[in-house]
Structures are given as C-alpha cells and as structure tokens.
Design an enzyme around this catalytic site. Structure first.
Site, PDB file in Angstrom:
ATOM      1  N   ASP A 192      76.053 129.081  40.532  1.00 50.62           N
ATOM      2  CA  ASP A 192      77.273 128.278  40.589  1.00 50.62           C
ATOM      3  C   ASP A 192      77.899 128.334  39.208  1.00 50.62           C
ATOM      4  OD1 ASP A 192      79.324 126.486  40.825  1.00 50.62           O
ATOM      5  OD2 ASP A 192      78.116 124.862  41.619  1.00 50.62           O
ATOM      6  N   ASP A 217      73.228 128.499  31.844  1.00 50.83           N
ATOM      7  CA  ASP A 217      74.618 128.385  31.415  1.00 50.83           C
ATOM      8  C   ASP A 217      74.694 128.803  29.960  1.00 50.83           C
ATOM      9  OD1 ASP A 217      75.405 127.474  33.875  1.00 50.83           O
ATOM     10  OD2 ASP A 217      75.508 125.365  33.303  1.00 50.83           O
ATOM     11  N   TRP A 276      68.312 126.117  35.967  1.00 47.89           N
ATOM     12  CA  TRP A 276      67.799 125.988  37.313  1.00 47.89           C
ATOM     13  C   TRP A 276      67.341 127.369  37.747  1.00 47.89           C
ATOM     14  CZ3 TRP A 276      72.906 126.462  36.237  1.00 47.89           C
ATOM     15  CH2 TRP A 276      73.697 127.309  37.013  1.00 47.89           C
ATOM     16  N   TRP A 312      74.714 122.131  32.611  1.00 47.12           N
ATOM     17  CA  TRP A 312      73.382 122.343  32.055  1.00 47.12           C
ATOM     18  C   TRP A 312      73.429 122.494  30.537  1.00 47.12           C
ATOM     19  CZ3 TRP A 312      69.250 121.477  35.012  1.00 47.12           C
ATOM     20  CH2 TRP A 312      69.457 121.416  36.390  1.00 47.12           C
ATOM     21  N   THR A 337      77.668 131.755  33.140  1.00 43.18           N
ATOM     22  CA  THR A 337      76.276 131.675  33.592  1.00 43.18           C
ATOM     23  C   THR A 337      75.666 133.072  33.704  1.00 43.18           C
ATOM     24  OG1 THR A 337      76.816 129.693  34.866  1.00 43.18           O
ATOM     25  CG2 THR A 337      74.760 130.801  35.428  1.00 43.18           C
ATOM     26  N   TYR A 380      80.766 124.282  28.462  1.00 39.53           N
ATOM     27  CA  TYR A 380      80.319 125.345  29.358  1.00 39.53           C
ATOM     28  C   TYR A 380      81.232 126.561  29.240  1.00 39.53           C
ATOM     29  CZ  TYR A 380      79.768 128.041  33.600  1.00 39.53           C
ATOM     30  OH  TYR A 380      79.602 129.076  34.479  1.00 39.53           O
TER      31      TYR A 380
END
Length: 186
Positions: A84, A128, A109, A160, A172, A169
């Site tokens: 995501d 991230d 994650w 994250w 990712t 951010y």
C-alpha cells in the site's frame, strides 16, 4: 452474616499486609525502580519489531487477475501482493532500496506472496522510505484481507515512518526476506 464478612475482610487485609511487608523486606526501592525502568524500556521497543501480515498474502490481485512476474513497475507484480503505497522504483529508488535522501522506516509490515514463475511462497518486507516529500509515481493499493486500523499488525494504511526522525512518507520498497518453508512446525 456481617460478622463473617468482617472476619473475611480482616483475614484478607492481614494476608495482603504480610505479603507487602515480605516484598518490602526482600526488594529495595532501587531494585523496584530498576525493574520498572526495564519493563518500560522493553515495552517502548515493541513498535520497532516487524509486523507479520502473512495471513494477508494472496496469489491474486484484488480485482481477481493473476499476479505477474515481469513488470516491477506494475501494481500486479507478484511482490506487491500486500503493498500500500507509492513504488520506490518509480520514485528514484529501486525495488529494494530507497531513493537518495530517503531512509527506510524502522518498522515495517510483511506479507507472504506467491511467485507465479516458481510457484513458491516468499516473505516480503514492505518498508516505507521516509524523509522526503511524498512521491507522485505509481501508487499501488493491494489491501485484500486487510483488517481495520485498530488491528495495527493487519493494517497497511499506517504511516510507518512514525518511528523515524523524519516522519514524512515518500515511497515503499518490497524486500524479499526469504522463502516460506512448507515443512510443518513442531
């Protein structure tokens, strides 16, 4: 009945007092403070541990199409089964490394994705990249089997970067951690 209740209360109070006195004789205040500090430090480290989201792993995209193995810039690339975010390899980085000026999140994650080429399952860590403005490249949201935000380990819509010095951010990455062992546990 009142006498019985009073006797029971007195006995409970006396027992609690004995236990507190015994504890006070065995342990000093410094020992208590040291143990309390150790407990607090241990609980502060919990957010640094990775979150296992293997239960979310899928062998198909949310729209029902098969994941593919040939285009790491496409959201249906097999490593992105639980991603995501914006793809770092479309934002100045690579599939597995952050672009210059960004640093990997200290927490992440993980998901378990099936490689369609060899038919094997792999653990993928999604980190991230933090410290730069958000990238406007390819954004992929593969949130099949995602759980509500109050179940943090099963939710990928979290910033994250919260554990990093710079919480902004950027993108990712999807890093292979290893192959899933098919042998039964135990």
């Amino acid at each position: 009945m009142k006498r019985l209740l009073d006797a029971l209360t007195a006995r409970t109070d006396a027992g609690a007092e004995r236990m507190v006195r015994r504890t006070a004789q065995r342990y000093s205040r410094r020992s208590f403070i040291g143990r309390a500090a150790l407990f607090m430090a241990g609980t502060a480290l919990l957010p640094v541990l990775p979150f296992d989201q293997g239960g979310r792993a899928i062998a198909a995209t949310p729209n029902g199409g098969k994941l593919q193995d040939d285009d790491p810039l496409a959201c249906d690339y097999w490593r992105y089964c639980a991603i995501d975010g914006n793809l770092c390899n479309d934002c100045g980085g690579t599939l597995t490394s952050c672009p210059p000026g960004a640093e990997a999140s200290k927490v992440s994650w993980v998901g378990t994705c099936r490689n369609p080429t060899d038919g094997k399952d792999y653990v993928v860590s999604y980190n991230d990249c933090c410290g730069k403005a958000a990238c406007t490249g390819t954004e992929c949201v593969n949130s099949a089997r995602e759980r509500p935000g109050y179940q943090m380990s099963l939710h990928n819509d979290i910033n994250w970067c919260m554990a990093n010095k710079s919480m902004g951010y950027h993108c990712t990455v999807a890093v292979l951690v290893g192959q899933v062992d098919d042998a039964p546990a135990g």
